[in-house]
Design an enzyme around this catalytic site. Structure first.
Site, short mmCIF file in Angstrom:
data_model
loop_
_atom_site.label_atom_id
_atom_site.label_comp_id
_atom_site.label_asym_id
_atom_site.label_seq_id
_atom_site.Cartn_x
_atom_site.Cartn_y
_atom_site.Cartn_z
N HIS A 102 0.80 -1.22 0.00
CA HIS A 102 0.00 0.00 0.00
C HIS A 102 0.84 1.27 0.00
CE1 HIS A 102 -3.15 -2.91 0.48
NE2 HIS A 102 -3.88 -2.01 -0.15
N ARG B 213 -10.26 4.25 -1.22
CA ARG B 213 -9.92 3.26 -0.20
C ARG B 213 -10.23 3.86 1.17
NH1 ARG B 213 -5.64 1.97 -4.15
NH2 ARG B 213 -5.51 -0.29 -4.38
N ARG C 150 -15.16 2.39 -1.34
CA ARG C 150 -15.08 1.00 -0.89
C ARG C 150 -15.18 0.97 0.63
NH1 ARG C 150 -9.74 -2.29 -2.10
NH2 ARG C 150 -8.85 -0.94 -0.52
N ASN D 157 -4.75 -6.65 -7.79
CA ASN D 157 -3.64 -6.90 -6.85
C ASN D 157 -3.93 -8.17 -6.04
OD1 ASN D 157 -2.94 -4.35 -7.72
ND2 ASN D 157 -3.81 -3.34 -5.95
N ASP D 158 -5.14 -8.20 -5.48
CA ASP D 158 -5.49 -9.40 -4.71
C ASP D 158 -5.84 -10.57 -5.62
OD1 ASP D 158 -5.14 -8.89 -1.95
OD2 ASP D 158 -6.76 -7.44 -2.05
N ARG E 227 1.33 -10.83 -2.17
CA ARG E 227 1.56 -9.56 -2.86
C ARG E 227 2.57 -8.68 -2.13
NH1 ARG E 227 -4.04 -6.13 -2.29
NH2 ARG E 227 -2.75 -4.31 -2.48
#
Ligand code: PEP
Ligand code: MG
Length: 555
Positions: free
Chosen positions: A188, A295, A331, A453-454, A464
């Protein structure tokens, strides 16, 4: 010449002094037998400094976010002189003859606990303010530099690694780039660097030592190198690249105001990923057409305690209003795994990426979820807010999320609070299960957004966060791309749109594949909008192929 090799994870080149972030030791040890008057004088000085900082913050906030936000800091400044708080500190000093730090910490903890125990929700939420004020006072007593960077000029920030919450607290105007011993491209901190549009290199290892602190250097994220004392040829090369970067930036300005459409007329929604209301200014500068991923967990990461409904509402409303009717997809809380928040007191897990994270936390803690949903629905009255749920694996989870939304809407109806009852709901496609279940899931929601990414992590069974998986972590792997197509086909069969909000969305090499798959939206860091727009406008969707889905790994 010294060359340090790592991996570039956020594009760009910059020159400046290397600055090693000192992570301050803020443990407080009780010392006794102190001169009470001298300790009081130290507190008075720290208070003065704290008040000045708070007034400065209030002014900055007033200019950027209005009076309400500024008021928070003004109230903090006033609380520094609150009679009970001051008496609490002095009593502790006098009765224990202790050091100032211990007295401030003790009085602060007592007050915070007192407020937290109050029945009134507003008053109990003030505990977080008291913790904040106390921490500021302690920082000033201990000489801890707020924002962590004690330099008059912008620097290349060096550290072993940075937690997202540490990155958030840094004064971004002082950072030219990030150089990390550890970290990874989808960590992140790397994501934040891309949002900020500054270069970042991770995986530099022990070669990045604090012996280099203060030395002038270059960060070149294209080659993944930190360069000190470049020889003449290298210096010329670096200067040339910096010049090209500036020219490209200028050229990209011609993309502002242009439509996001291919040569054969396929329109793409080109949105941005953000982590805080402050990031909206970068979205505006880069002409992003909406927010594809806010986010929201960064609000939680930046706080010392659960952000209140009102604090969240203000943040969501600020983004919705600033985006002026454009879609803003927020989100819900996605913590756990690498995004740990102390006050959640999460159990330690052997495999946190496979543990209680994201939507699982919200469904396990309905009060936390309810607070966020109330804030989101309240903000929906001020713009085109959409709500997105992360880490979905099952249809029942989505149904439970929708039930929680319905309950919140009912509450707001009863309280006469306005909201948009047609607020769009979407889910992230970031687990293989959600791909396999995509057809069923699509029946429940208004849109999908793929978290590549996930999805890469879970599809390829590759952490990751790890930076040593090398070629095994390959977001271009046909398995990932086939998953993307399967989800897109399911979305379209059920008449909903699908976007990508993971880092892969900005990968121009894959744009033809995304167009062939029929991806409707790409949500990328603000700095990637204009280069991606340029690529979209050069493409012919109808002649794009699915070849990448057939490719062999490591071909
Ligand atoms: C993703 O997983 O691709 C995503 C967009 O979410 P995050 O990176 O925040 O987990
Ligand atoms: Mg994710």
């Amino acid at each position: 010449m010294i060359l340090l090799q790592g991996k570039g994870v956020s594009k760009g080149i910059a020159e400046g002094p290397l600055y090693f972030l000192q992570k301050p030791d803020t443990t407080i040890v009780k010392e006794t037998g102190k001169d009470v008057e001298a300790e009081k004088a130290r507190i008075a000085e720290a208070k003065e400094k704290s008040a000045a900082q708070l007034m400065e913050l209030a002014e900055k906030c007033r200019a950027e976010a209005g009076d309400d936000a500024a008021f928070v800091f003004e109230t903090h400044a006033m609380f520094l002189d609150d009679d009970d708080y001051v008496v609490g500190i002095n009593d502790c000093l006098e009765s224990e003859q202790c050091n100032a730090e211990y007295a401030v910490r003790t009085a602060g903890d007592t007050f915070a606990a007192m407020f937290a125990a109050m029945d009134d929700a507003y008053m109990s939420a003030r505990a977080a303010d008291i913790k904040d004020i106390t921490q500021r006072l302690l920082n000033n007593l201990m000489g801890v530099v707020e924002g962590g960077i004690d330099s008059d000029v912008p620097v290349i920030l060096c550290a072993d690694d940075l937690a997202p919450s540490e990155t958030l607290q840094l004064d971004k105007s002082k950072i030219l780039g990030f150089a990390l011993q550890g970290g990874s491209g989808t960590s992140h901190t790397a994501i934040l660097a891309r949002t900020m549009g500054i270069p970042a290199i991770c995986g530099l290892g022990d070669a990045l030592t604090d012996e280099y602190n203060g030395r002038a250097g270059w960060i070149d994220a294209e080659t993944g190198q930190i360069v000190l004392d470049p020889d003449e040829i290298t210096l010329k090369g670096l200067e040339m690249k910096a010049k090209k970067q500036a020219e490209l930036k200028e050229l990209m300005q011609t993309m502002i105001g242009q439509e996001d459409v291919t040569l054969d007329g396929k329109k793409i929604k080109l949105y941005c990923n953000i982590g805080s209301p402050e990031d909206v200014s970068a979205v505006k500068t880069n002409d992003g057409r909406g927010i594809g991923l806010f986010r929201s967990e960064f609000l939680y990461l930046a706080a010392d305690d659960y952000p209140t409904e009102d604090a969240q509402f203000e943040a969501y409303k600020a983004v919705a209003e600033a985006m002026d009717g454009a879609r803003v997809i927020i989100r819900t809380l996605d913590i756990g795994a690498d995004k740990q928040v102390d006050y959640f007191n999460m159990q330690k897990e052997e495999n946190p990426a496979l543990g209680v994270r994201a939507i699982r936390i919200c469904l396990n803690r309905p009060e936390v979820f309810r607070t966020q949903l109330r804030a989101l629905y309240r903000a929906s009255a001020y713009g085109k807010v959409a709500i997105m749920f992360p880490m979905i694996t099952s249809v029942w989870e989505v149904k439970e999320c929708k039930r929680a939304c319905a309950a919140v809407m009912k509450e707001l109806d009863e309280e006469g609070i306005p909201y948009n009852a047609d607020t769009e709901l979407g889910i992230m496609i970031e687990t293989p299960a959600s791909v396999f279940m995509a057809r069923d899931l699509a029946k429940e929601v208004d849109f999908f957004s793929v978290g590549t990414n996930d999805l890469t992590q879970y599809t390829l069974a590759c952490d990751r966060q790890a930076n040593d998986l090398g070629k095994f972590f390959d977001p271009h792997h046909p398995a990932v791309l086939r998953a993307l197509k399967q989800a897109a086909d399911a979305a379209h069969a059920e008449g909903i749109w699908i976007g990508i909000c993971g880092e892969l969305g900005a990968d121009t090499e894959l744009l033809p594949t995304f167009l062939a798959i029929g991806i409707d939206e790409l949500s990328v860091s603000p700095a990637s909008v204009l280069p991606l727009r340029a690529e979209i406008r050069k493409s012919i969707a109808g002649s794009c192929t699915l070849d990448a889905l057939e490719g062999e790994f490591a071909n």
